[in-house]
Design a protein around this motif. Structure first.
Motif, PDB file in Angstrom:
ATOM      1  N   CYS A  23      -1.150   9.094   3.371  1.00  0.00           N
ATOM      2  CA  CYS A  23      -1.280   9.238   4.821  1.00  0.00           C
ATOM      3  C   CYS A  23      -0.152  10.093   5.385  1.00  0.00           C
ATOM      4  O   CYS A  23      -0.366  10.915   6.280  1.00  0.00           O
ATOM      5  CB  CYS A  23      -1.271   7.866   5.497  1.00  0.00           C
ATOM      6  SG  CYS A  23      -2.835   6.981   5.417  1.00  0.00           S
ATOM      7  N   HIS A  49       0.828  -1.214   0.000  1.00  0.00           N
ATOM      8  CA  HIS A  49       0.000   0.000   0.000  1.00  0.00           C
ATOM      9  C   HIS A  49       0.861   1.262   0.000  1.00  0.00           C
ATOM     10  O   HIS A  49       0.636   2.188   0.792  1.00  0.00           O
ATOM     11  CB  HIS A  49      -0.940   0.009   1.209  1.00  0.00           C
ATOM     12  CG  HIS A  49      -1.761  -1.238   1.364  1.00  0.00           C
ATOM     13  ND1 HIS A  49      -2.785  -1.571   0.499  1.00  0.00           N
ATOM     14  CD2 HIS A  49      -1.683  -2.242   2.281  1.00  0.00           C
ATOM     15  CE1 HIS A  49      -3.332  -2.709   0.878  1.00  0.00           C
ATOM     16  NE2 HIS A  49      -2.678  -3.150   1.941  1.00  0.00           N
ATOM     17  N   GLN A  68      -7.124   3.754   5.522  1.00  0.00           N
ATOM     18  CA  GLN A  68      -6.414   3.704   4.233  1.00  0.00           C
ATOM     19  C   GLN A  68      -5.441   2.548   4.106  1.00  0.00           C
ATOM     20  O   GLN A  68      -5.233   2.016   3.024  1.00  0.00           O
ATOM     21  CB  GLN A  68      -5.663   5.021   4.002  1.00  0.00           C
ATOM     22  CG  GLN A  68      -6.590   6.202   3.725  1.00  0.00           C
ATOM     23  CD  GLN A  68      -5.907   7.237   2.861  1.00  0.00           C
ATOM     24  OE1 GLN A  68      -5.295   6.927   1.841  1.00  0.00           O
ATOM     25  NE2 GLN A  68      -6.001   8.489   3.277  1.00  0.00           N
ATOM     26  N   GLU A  86      -1.115   4.563  -0.767  1.00  0.00           N
ATOM     27  CA  GLU A  86      -1.977   4.952   0.347  1.00  0.00           C
ATOM     28  C   GLU A  86      -1.151   5.462   1.528  1.00  0.00           C
ATOM     29  O   GLU A  86      -1.530   6.436   2.185  1.00  0.00           O
ATOM     30  CB  GLU A  86      -2.833   3.754   0.796  1.00  0.00           C
ATOM     31  CG  GLU A  86      -3.858   3.292  -0.224  1.00  0.00           C
ATOM     32  CD  GLU A  86      -3.282   2.293  -1.216  1.00  0.00           C
ATOM     33  OE1 GLU A  86      -2.041   2.173  -1.279  1.00  0.00           O
ATOM     34  OE2 GLU A  86      -4.073   1.638  -1.927  1.00  0.00           O
ATOM     35  N   ASN A  96      -7.541   7.953   9.907  1.00  0.00           N
ATOM     36  CA  ASN A  96      -7.216   7.961   8.472  1.00  0.00           C
ATOM     37  C   ASN A  96      -6.278   6.820   8.124  1.00  0.00           C
ATOM     38  O   ASN A  96      -6.432   6.138   7.093  1.00  0.00           O
ATOM     39  CB  ASN A  96      -6.582   9.306   8.113  1.00  0.00           C
ATOM     40  CG  ASN A  96      -6.335   9.439   6.624  1.00  0.00           C
ATOM     41  OD1 ASN A  96      -7.193   9.120   5.805  1.00  0.00           O
ATOM     42  ND2 ASN A  96      -5.148   9.911   6.247  1.00  0.00           N
TER      43      ASN A  96
END
Length: 351
Positions: free
Chosen positions: A318, A311, A350, A314, A346
């Protein structure tokens, strides 16, 4: 004789792990009579730059120049006169320049001396210091260098750190570097050398110290915090990013447990328990020091997550949003607890 907290301070610490390449380079220059007069010692905070600099200072102040090739190590015995004088900051040929106490705090110190009162190391540590090293502070170096060496030997100036100098002080130091006095060693510590005047960097030889390994941080933790369990040592060393200074701060503030709790929240993803998040954030804003620590742990978590390769996009989002929230919270004096709730929620959603 058991070690005390004072013996861990850079000026009195004879124990150093890592940085062998930098030590070998400096020793080689000494052995070959090619020692540069000015050295910039760089690296991240908490890896022993000051301890290393004091090691160089003690060596030069005590080494026999007539037997350069016989010097095989930078070690100086803690029982030697040089070591004791440097540790007490009373060596006549050694000058340390740091941020000074504010005028108000200096008055407190002078009053205590006048009244015959003793100020403990903890009390002195709590006193406020100036935001910068000022040009008036640098003039202390000029006064020091205007005097002859006590034994016609070397004089050593240590600036910890040059990052703390304002522009006037930096230019004053530059003048010294441009025309260094005979047999004077300048040791400049910097955490962010890229922010220094290019002319200061160009006048110095560079000793770049690398972050410590996890094994090295663990060894130092066992020495400095013997009360820690092996499990605690391992956890703290893993998240300290090669900095024993950071590791000690983490150990003293239960950072490993906070990091585990953060990881547990993130692992739960969007199914995280609101009560767990609120409990974590409530504890995280107990005081300014804890809040700053948790901010650091969150960024540490994100950096580790990026390195894991999962990820990535993502996590990068972040990271950006987290920095933005923290900056806005600090600049606009917003609610810190709400900022942490926003950031961690968050992350959970995410990644």
């Amino acid at each position: 004789m058991p070690e005390t907290a004072a013996s861990f301070e850079p000026q009195s610490n004879s124990f150093l792990i890592g940085h062998e390449k930098a030590a070998d380079l400096f020793l080689h220059c000494w052995q070959n009579n090619s020692l540069h007069n000015s050295w910039l010692i760089t690296g991240i905070k908490g890896i022993g730059k000051a301890t290393f600099a004091y090691r160089l200072a003690r060596f030069v102040l005590s080494a026999d120049e007539s037997r350069r090739q016989d010097c095989k190590t930078l070690d100086v015995s803690p029982d030697s006169q040089t070591f004791k004088l440097v540790a007490a900051n009373v060596h006549p040929d050694f000058k340390v320049l740091q941020r000074d106490y504010t005028d108000a705090e200096r008055k407190k110190i002078l009053k205590a001396i006048k009244d015959g009162e003793y100020m403990s190391a903890d009390e002195l540590k709590d006193l406020k210091k100036s935001a910068f090293i000022r040009v008036d502070d640098v003039r202390q170096i000029n006064d020091f260098l205007s005097r002859r060496s006590s034994s016609d030997g070397w004089r050593v100036v240590l600036i910890d750190s040059v990052d703390d100098m304002n522009s006037a002080a930096a230019n004053a130091v530059l003048k010294i570097l441009e025309e260094p006095p005979y047999k004077t060693l300048m040791l400049l510590i910097s955490h962010n050398p890229g922010r220094l005047l290019p002319t200061i960097r160009s006048r110095c030889a560079r000793l770049e110290l690398s972050p410590l390994t996890e094994a090295q941080v663990s060894t130092l933790l066992r020495r400095y915090r013997p009360e820690l369990s092996e499990t605690e040592v391992k956890k703290v060393a893993q998240i300290a990013s090669g900095s024993i200074g950071r590791a000690l701060t983490y150990a003293d503030n239960d950072a490993a447990a906070r990091y585990d709790a953060l990881c547990a929240l993130a692992a739960a993803g969007s199914r995280f328990q609101t009560a767990d998040l609120l409990d974590f954030c409530t504890g995280a804003v107990a005081d300014e020091e804890t809040y700053a620590l948790v901010q650091e742990l969150i960024l540490k978590f994100l950096s580790v997550h990026v390195k894991d390769g999962a990820h990535v996009a993502e996590t990068a989002d972040c990271w950006s949003s987290t920095l933005k929230v923290f900056a806005e919270t600090d600049n606009l004096n917003l609610d810190k607890k709400q900022a942490l709730i926003t950031v961690i929620a968050n992350i959970c959603k995410q990644i």
